[in-house]
Scaffold this motif. Structure first.
Motif, PDB file in Angstrom:
ATOM      1  N   GLU A 262      11.831 -26.736   3.497  1.00  0.00           N
ATOM      2  CA  GLU A 262      11.573 -25.673   2.522  1.00  0.00           C
ATOM      3  C   GLU A 262      12.634 -24.579   2.572  1.00  0.00           C
ATOM      4  O   GLU A 262      12.519 -23.571   1.863  1.00  0.00           O
TER       5      GLU A 262
ATOM      6  N   SER B 128      16.155 -27.143 -10.065  1.00  0.00           N
ATOM      7  CA  SER B 128      14.776 -27.468  -9.693  1.00  0.00           C
ATOM      8  C   SER B 128      14.806 -28.356  -8.458  1.00  0.00           C
ATOM      9  O   SER B 128      15.445 -29.420  -8.461  1.00  0.00           O
TER      10      SER B 128
ATOM     11  N   GLY C  59      11.721 -25.208  -4.455  1.00  0.00           N
ATOM     12  CA  GLY C  59      11.542 -24.168  -5.453  1.00  0.00           C
ATOM     13  C   GLY C  59      12.642 -24.188  -6.499  1.00  0.00           C
ATOM     14  O   GLY C  59      13.627 -24.934  -6.391  1.00  0.00           O
ATOM     15  N   LYS C  60      12.484 -23.359  -7.508  1.00  0.00           N
ATOM     16  CA  LYS C  60      13.450 -23.274  -8.594  1.00  0.00           C
ATOM     17  C   LYS C  60      14.385 -22.083  -8.401  1.00  0.00           C
ATOM     18  O   LYS C  60      13.973 -21.008  -7.964  1.00  0.00           O
TER      19      LYS C  60
ATOM     20  N   ARG D  46      11.760 -19.130  -7.474  1.00  0.00           N
ATOM     21  CA  ARG D  46      11.797 -18.619  -6.103  1.00  0.00           C
ATOM     22  C   ARG D  46      12.957 -17.635  -5.956  1.00  0.00           C
ATOM     23  O   ARG D  46      12.841 -16.624  -5.243  1.00  0.00           O
TER      24      ARG D  46
ATOM     25  N   LEU E  66       9.675 -17.754   1.236  1.00  0.00           N
ATOM     26  CA  LEU E  66       8.913 -18.652   0.357  1.00  0.00           C
ATOM     27  C   LEU E  66       8.104 -17.868  -0.661  1.00  0.00           C
ATOM     28  O   LEU E  66       7.759 -18.392  -1.725  1.00  0.00           O
ATOM     29  N   GLU E  67       7.770 -16.631  -0.349  1.00  0.00           N
ATOM     30  CA  GLU E  67       6.936 -15.838  -1.257  1.00  0.00           C
ATOM     31  C   GLU E  67       7.639 -14.527  -1.602  1.00  0.00           C
ATOM     32  O   GLU E  67       8.461 -14.031  -0.835  1.00  0.00           O
TER      33      GLU E  67
END
Length: 335
Positions: free
Chosen positions: A70, A217, A221-222, A248, A334-335
Protein backbone atom coordinates in the motif's frame (compact mmCIF):
# COMPACT_ATOMS: atom_id res chain seq x y z
CA UNK A 1 -1.94 31.39 -49.45
CA UNK A 2 -0.56 28.08 -48.22
CA UNK A 3 -2.67 26.23 -45.70
CA UNK A 4 -1.14 25.89 -42.25
CA UNK A 5 0.02 22.36 -41.53
CA UNK A 6 0.62 20.66 -38.23
CA UNK A 7 4.13 19.13 -38.16
CA UNK A 8 3.39 16.87 -35.21
CA UNK A 9 -0.08 15.42 -35.53
CA UNK A 10 -2.75 14.64 -38.10
CA UNK A 11 -6.17 13.46 -36.99
CA UNK A 12 -9.90 14.10 -37.02
CA UNK A 13 -11.51 17.27 -35.73
CA UNK A 14 -12.71 16.91 -32.12
CA UNK A 15 -14.08 19.13 -29.37
CA UNK A 16 -10.49 20.20 -28.61
CA UNK A 17 -8.76 19.92 -32.03
CA UNK A 18 -9.74 22.01 -35.06
CA UNK A 19 -7.74 19.99 -37.60
CA UNK A 20 -4.54 22.02 -37.11
CA UNK A 21 -4.42 23.27 -33.52
CA UNK A 22 -5.55 22.01 -30.15
CA UNK A 23 -7.54 24.27 -27.85
CA UNK A 24 -9.21 24.44 -24.44
CA UNK A 25 -13.01 24.19 -24.90
CA UNK A 26 -14.58 27.44 -23.64
CA UNK A 27 -11.12 28.38 -22.39
CA UNK A 28 -8.62 31.22 -22.61
CA UNK A 29 -6.14 31.38 -25.47
CA UNK A 30 -2.51 32.08 -24.50
CA UNK A 31 -1.32 35.64 -24.86
CA UNK A 32 0.17 36.67 -28.19
CA UNK A 33 3.39 38.45 -29.10
CA UNK A 34 2.04 41.86 -28.11
CA UNK A 35 1.08 40.53 -24.71
CA UNK A 36 4.58 39.12 -24.25
CA UNK A 37 6.08 42.51 -25.10
CA UNK A 38 3.71 44.24 -22.69
CA UNK A 39 4.69 41.82 -19.93
CA UNK A 40 8.42 41.94 -20.58
CA UNK A 41 8.82 45.65 -21.24
CA UNK A 42 5.73 47.32 -19.77
CA UNK A 43 6.32 50.19 -17.36
CA UNK A 44 4.40 48.52 -14.54
CA UNK A 45 6.39 45.28 -14.46
CA UNK A 46 7.53 44.17 -11.00
CA UNK A 47 9.94 41.28 -11.43
CA UNK A 48 11.61 40.07 -8.25
CA UNK A 49 15.07 38.62 -9.02
CA UNK A 50 15.87 35.15 -7.75
CA UNK A 51 19.18 34.14 -6.19
CA UNK A 52 21.61 32.51 -8.63
CA UNK A 53 21.92 29.38 -6.50
CA UNK A 54 19.93 27.84 -3.66
CA UNK A 55 20.82 24.98 -1.33
CA UNK A 56 18.06 22.52 -0.55
CA UNK A 57 17.68 21.66 3.15
CA UNK A 58 17.57 18.03 2.00
CA UNK A 59 20.49 16.02 0.68
CA UNK A 60 19.94 14.36 -2.71
CA UNK A 61 17.76 11.31 -2.18
CA UNK A 62 18.87 7.77 -2.90
CA UNK A 63 15.58 5.98 -3.61
CA UNK A 64 14.88 2.37 -2.84
CA UNK A 65 14.59 0.09 -5.86
CA UNK A 66 10.84 -0.53 -5.44
CA UNK A 67 7.93 0.30 -3.14
CA UNK A 68 5.23 -2.37 -2.86
CA UNK A 69 2.01 -3.08 -1.01
CA UNK A 70 0.00 0.00 0.00
CA UNK A 71 3.05 2.26 -0.07
CA UNK A 72 3.03 5.45 -2.13
CA UNK A 73 6.23 7.48 -2.12
CA UNK A 74 6.99 10.74 -3.92
CA UNK A 75 10.52 12.17 -4.18
CA UNK A 76 11.01 15.71 -5.46
CA UNK A 77 13.60 16.19 -8.17
CA UNK A 78 12.68 19.80 -8.91
CA UNK A 79 10.08 21.92 -10.73
CA UNK A 80 7.59 19.39 -12.19
CA UNK A 81 10.00 16.44 -12.05
CA UNK A 82 9.12 13.86 -9.43
CA UNK A 83 9.67 10.18 -8.82
CA UNK A 84 6.46 8.34 -7.95
CA UNK A 85 6.94 4.87 -6.46
CA UNK A 86 3.80 2.78 -6.14
CA UNK A 87 2.74 -0.86 -6.61
CA UNK A 88 6.28 -1.86 -7.56
CA UNK A 89 6.45 0.73 -10.34
CA UNK A 90 8.83 3.65 -10.70
CA UNK A 91 7.32 6.58 -12.57
CA UNK A 92 8.95 9.90 -13.49
CA UNK A 93 6.92 13.01 -14.25
CA UNK A 94 8.15 15.62 -16.75
CA UNK A 95 11.81 14.77 -16.08
CA UNK A 96 14.35 17.58 -16.44
CA UNK A 97 17.96 17.14 -15.33
CA UNK A 98 19.31 19.84 -17.67
CA UNK A 99 20.77 23.14 -16.45
CA UNK A 100 18.45 25.24 -18.62
CA UNK A 101 14.88 24.93 -19.90
CA UNK A 102 15.31 26.53 -23.28
CA UNK A 103 15.91 25.67 -26.94
CA UNK A 104 19.45 26.99 -26.36
CA UNK A 105 22.18 25.73 -24.04
CA UNK A 106 23.59 29.21 -23.36
CA UNK A 107 20.49 31.29 -22.62
CA UNK A 108 17.10 30.83 -21.00
CA UNK A 109 15.83 29.96 -17.51
CA UNK A 110 18.63 28.34 -15.53
CA UNK A 111 18.34 25.88 -12.67
CA UNK A 112 19.01 27.50 -9.30
CA UNK A 113 18.90 24.30 -7.24
CA UNK A 114 20.45 20.92 -7.95
CA UNK A 115 18.21 17.97 -8.82
CA UNK A 116 16.86 16.21 -5.74
CA UNK A 117 18.03 12.85 -7.09
CA UNK A 118 21.35 12.44 -8.86
CA UNK A 119 20.64 10.88 -12.25
CA UNK A 120 22.95 7.95 -11.48
CA UNK A 121 20.96 7.21 -8.29
CA UNK A 122 17.61 6.73 -10.03
CA UNK A 123 16.02 3.33 -9.49
CA UNK A 124 14.93 1.38 -12.58
CA UNK A 125 12.44 3.66 -14.34
CA UNK A 126 9.39 1.95 -15.83
CA UNK A 127 7.22 4.83 -17.02
CA UNK A 128 7.87 8.45 -17.94
CA UNK A 129 4.92 10.85 -18.10
CA UNK A 130 5.43 13.91 -20.33
CA UNK A 131 2.48 16.26 -19.90
CA UNK A 132 3.22 18.72 -22.74
CA UNK A 133 6.02 20.11 -24.86
CA UNK A 134 7.16 23.30 -23.08
CA UNK A 135 10.88 23.12 -22.40
CA UNK A 136 10.46 22.97 -18.63
CA UNK A 137 8.45 19.74 -19.05
CA UNK A 138 9.76 18.06 -22.23
CA UNK A 139 13.55 18.02 -22.02
CA UNK A 140 14.95 15.97 -24.89
CA UNK A 141 18.43 15.74 -23.37
CA UNK A 142 17.03 14.08 -20.25
CA UNK A 143 14.74 11.79 -22.26
CA UNK A 144 17.75 10.59 -24.27
CA UNK A 145 19.60 9.79 -21.05
CA UNK A 146 16.60 7.92 -19.66
CA UNK A 147 16.28 5.87 -22.82
CA UNK A 148 19.96 4.93 -22.73
CA UNK A 149 19.95 4.02 -19.04
CA UNK A 150 16.44 2.63 -18.43
CA UNK A 151 14.47 2.15 -21.67
CA UNK A 152 11.16 3.14 -20.03
CA UNK A 153 7.75 3.47 -21.62
CA UNK A 154 6.92 7.09 -22.41
CA UNK A 155 3.30 8.25 -22.16
CA UNK A 156 2.48 11.64 -23.64
CA UNK A 157 -0.42 13.49 -25.30
CA UNK A 158 -0.98 13.61 -29.06
CA UNK A 159 1.79 15.14 -31.15
CA UNK A 160 4.50 15.08 -28.52
CA UNK A 161 5.53 11.63 -29.68
CA UNK A 162 6.78 13.16 -32.94
CA UNK A 163 9.03 15.56 -31.02
CA UNK A 164 10.39 12.83 -28.75
CA UNK A 165 10.93 10.31 -31.54
CA UNK A 166 13.06 12.73 -33.56
CA UNK A 167 15.55 12.72 -30.68
CA UNK A 168 14.92 9.21 -29.33
CA UNK A 169 14.02 7.12 -32.38
CA UNK A 170 13.92 3.79 -30.56
CA UNK A 171 11.72 4.99 -27.68
CA UNK A 172 8.63 3.04 -26.62
CA UNK A 173 6.05 5.84 -26.80
CA UNK A 174 2.34 5.65 -26.13
CA UNK A 175 0.37 8.68 -27.34
CA UNK A 176 -2.86 9.59 -25.59
CA UNK A 177 -5.81 11.84 -26.30
CA UNK A 178 -7.99 13.23 -23.53
CA UNK A 179 -10.17 10.41 -22.24
CA UNK A 180 -7.86 7.62 -23.39
CA UNK A 181 -6.66 4.90 -21.03
CA UNK A 182 -3.41 2.95 -21.03
CA UNK A 183 -3.40 -0.40 -19.23
CA UNK A 184 -0.04 -0.98 -17.54
CA UNK A 185 -0.59 -4.14 -15.51
CA UNK A 186 -3.35 -5.85 -13.55
CA UNK A 187 -5.09 -3.10 -11.60
CA UNK A 188 -2.77 -0.37 -12.90
CA UNK A 189 -3.79 2.09 -15.62
CA UNK A 190 -3.13 5.63 -16.79
CA UNK A 191 -5.86 7.98 -18.00
CA UNK A 192 -5.12 11.18 -19.92
CA UNK A 193 -7.48 13.95 -18.81
CA UNK A 194 -8.04 17.60 -19.78
CA UNK A 195 -6.14 20.48 -18.24
CA UNK A 196 -6.21 24.14 -19.26
CA UNK A 197 -2.90 24.95 -20.89
CA UNK A 198 -1.19 25.22 -24.30
CA UNK A 199 1.96 24.11 -26.09
CA UNK A 200 4.84 25.37 -28.24
CA UNK A 201 8.48 24.61 -28.94
CA UNK A 202 8.99 27.69 -31.12
CA UNK A 203 7.22 30.62 -32.72
CA UNK A 204 5.40 28.63 -35.41
CA UNK A 205 3.94 25.61 -33.62
CA UNK A 206 1.66 27.06 -30.93
CA UNK A 207 -0.97 24.55 -29.79
CA UNK A 208 0.03 21.95 -32.39
CA UNK A 209 0.71 19.25 -29.76
CA UNK A 210 -1.75 18.38 -27.01
CA UNK A 211 -1.33 18.92 -23.26
CA UNK A 212 -2.89 16.70 -20.59
CA UNK A 213 -3.16 15.71 -16.96
CA UNK A 214 -2.74 12.07 -15.95
CA UNK A 215 -4.64 9.83 -13.55
CA UNK A 216 -2.78 6.78 -12.24
CA UNK A 217 -5.12 4.10 -10.94
CA UNK A 218 -3.34 1.54 -8.76
CA UNK A 219 -4.19 -0.97 -6.01
CA UNK A 220 -2.65 1.57 -3.60
CA UNK A 221 -5.02 4.34 -4.68
CA UNK A 222 -5.50 6.91 -7.41
CA UNK A 223 -3.01 9.68 -8.20
CA UNK A 224 -3.92 12.81 -10.15
CA UNK A 225 -0.91 14.47 -11.75
CA UNK A 226 -1.10 17.85 -13.49
CA UNK A 227 2.05 19.26 -15.08
CA UNK A 228 0.63 22.71 -15.83
CA UNK A 229 -2.84 24.22 -15.77
CA UNK A 230 -4.87 27.34 -15.41
CA UNK A 231 -7.69 27.00 -12.91
CA UNK A 232 -10.41 27.42 -15.59
CA UNK A 233 -13.19 27.92 -13.00
CA UNK A 234 -12.40 24.47 -11.59
CA UNK A 235 -14.10 22.75 -14.54
CA UNK A 236 -11.47 20.06 -15.03
CA UNK A 237 -11.15 19.39 -11.30
CA UNK A 238 -14.87 18.78 -11.01
CA UNK A 239 -14.80 16.52 -14.05
CA UNK A 240 -11.92 14.49 -12.59
CA UNK A 241 -13.84 13.99 -9.35
CA UNK A 242 -17.00 12.99 -11.21
CA UNK A 243 -15.13 10.45 -13.34
CA UNK A 244 -12.65 9.07 -10.82
CA UNK A 245 -14.37 9.65 -7.48
CA UNK A 246 -11.41 11.07 -5.64
CA UNK A 247 -7.70 10.64 -5.14
CA UNK A 248 -5.26 9.49 -2.52
CA UNK A 249 -2.87 12.08 -3.94
CA UNK A 250 -3.07 15.08 -6.26
CA UNK A 251 0.19 16.48 -7.66
CA UNK A 252 -0.59 20.08 -8.52
CA UNK A 253 1.31 23.11 -9.87
CA UNK A 254 1.11 26.25 -7.75
CA UNK A 255 3.95 28.48 -8.95
CA UNK A 256 4.91 30.67 -11.94
CA UNK A 257 1.76 32.78 -11.75
CA UNK A 258 2.74 36.47 -11.93
CA UNK A 259 1.60 38.71 -13.52
CA UNK A 260 -1.92 37.33 -13.20
CA UNK A 261 -3.30 39.17 -16.24
CA UNK A 262 -0.86 37.21 -18.40
CA UNK A 263 -0.53 33.91 -16.52
CA UNK A 264 -4.07 33.27 -15.30
CA UNK A 265 -5.08 31.10 -18.26
CA UNK A 266 -2.02 28.85 -18.07
CA UNK A 267 -0.72 28.75 -14.47
CA UNK A 268 -2.89 28.58 -11.38
CA UNK A 269 -1.80 30.33 -8.18
CA UNK A 270 -1.60 28.78 -4.68
CA UNK A 271 -5.17 29.73 -3.75
CA UNK A 272 -6.49 28.07 -6.89
CA UNK A 273 -4.32 25.00 -6.33
CA UNK A 274 -5.80 24.53 -2.85
CA UNK A 275 -9.30 24.95 -4.24
CA UNK A 276 -8.46 22.44 -6.95
CA UNK A 277 -7.35 19.92 -4.34
CA UNK A 278 -10.70 20.26 -2.64
CA UNK A 279 -12.74 20.16 -5.84
CA UNK A 280 -11.13 16.94 -7.09
CA UNK A 281 -11.54 15.29 -3.68
CA UNK A 282 -7.87 14.61 -2.99
CA UNK A 283 -6.93 13.41 0.48
CA UNK A 284 -3.39 14.73 0.05
CA UNK A 285 -1.57 16.99 -2.38
CA UNK A 286 2.00 17.66 -3.42
CA UNK A 287 2.73 21.08 -4.90
CA UNK A 288 5.28 21.68 -7.64
CA UNK A 289 6.38 24.16 -10.33
CA UNK A 290 8.24 26.44 -7.94
CA UNK A 291 11.74 27.21 -6.70
CA UNK A 292 13.77 25.67 -9.55
CA UNK A 293 13.58 27.81 -12.70
CA UNK A 294 12.44 31.45 -12.70
CA UNK A 295 9.84 31.61 -15.43
CA UNK A 296 7.72 34.48 -14.14
CA UNK A 297 7.87 37.56 -11.92
CA UNK A 298 7.13 36.45 -8.35
CA UNK A 299 9.83 36.03 -5.70
CA UNK A 300 11.26 32.54 -5.22
CA UNK A 301 9.52 32.11 -1.84
CA UNK A 302 6.24 33.80 -2.78
CA UNK A 303 4.47 30.54 -3.72
CA UNK A 304 5.30 29.05 -0.32
CA UNK A 305 4.07 32.13 1.55
CA UNK A 306 0.84 32.24 -0.42
CA UNK A 307 0.28 28.50 -0.13
CA UNK A 308 0.52 28.68 3.66
CA UNK A 309 -2.02 31.51 3.73
CA UNK A 310 -4.37 29.74 1.29
CA UNK A 311 -4.37 26.56 3.38
CA UNK A 312 -5.30 28.52 6.51
CA UNK A 313 -8.17 30.28 4.74
CA UNK A 314 -9.44 26.99 3.27
CA UNK A 315 -9.14 25.15 6.58
CA UNK A 316 -6.81 22.52 5.10
CA UNK A 317 -4.15 21.12 7.42
CA UNK A 318 -0.67 22.00 6.09
CA UNK A 319 0.47 18.37 6.23
CA UNK A 320 -2.20 17.55 3.62
CA UNK A 321 -0.74 19.86 0.97
CA UNK A 322 3.03 19.58 0.91
CA UNK A 323 5.38 21.71 -1.16
CA UNK A 324 8.36 19.37 -1.37
CA UNK A 325 11.90 20.70 -1.65
CA UNK A 326 14.50 19.09 -3.92
CA UNK A 327 15.53 15.78 -2.36
CA UNK A 328 12.56 15.65 0.01
CA UNK A 329 10.68 12.35 0.26
CA UNK A 330 7.02 11.94 1.18
CA UNK A 331 5.36 8.67 2.13
CA UNK A 332 1.73 9.53 1.42
CA UNK A 333 -0.62 8.46 4.23
CA UNK A 334 -3.48 6.10 3.43
CA UNK A 335 -6.05 8.54 4.78
Amino acid sequence: MAQTKNPYYSGPVTDHFDGVRFFNPDGIEPGGFRDVLKWQFGSGRQRVPWPKTVESPFAPAKPEARISGEGLRVTMVGHASMLIQVTGLNILTDPVWSERVSPFSFIGPRRVIAPGIAFADLPPIDIVLVSHNHYDHLDLSTLKRLQQAHRPRFATPLGNDTIIRRAVPDADIVTMDWGHRLEIADGVSIDAEPCHHWSARGAGDRRMALWAAFVLSTPAGKIYHIGDTGFHDGINYRAAREKHGGFRLAILPFGAYEPRWFMKGQHQDPKEAVEGMQLCNAAHAVGHHFGTFQLTDEAIDDPLVRLKAALIVAGVAPERFRALQAGEVLDVPLE
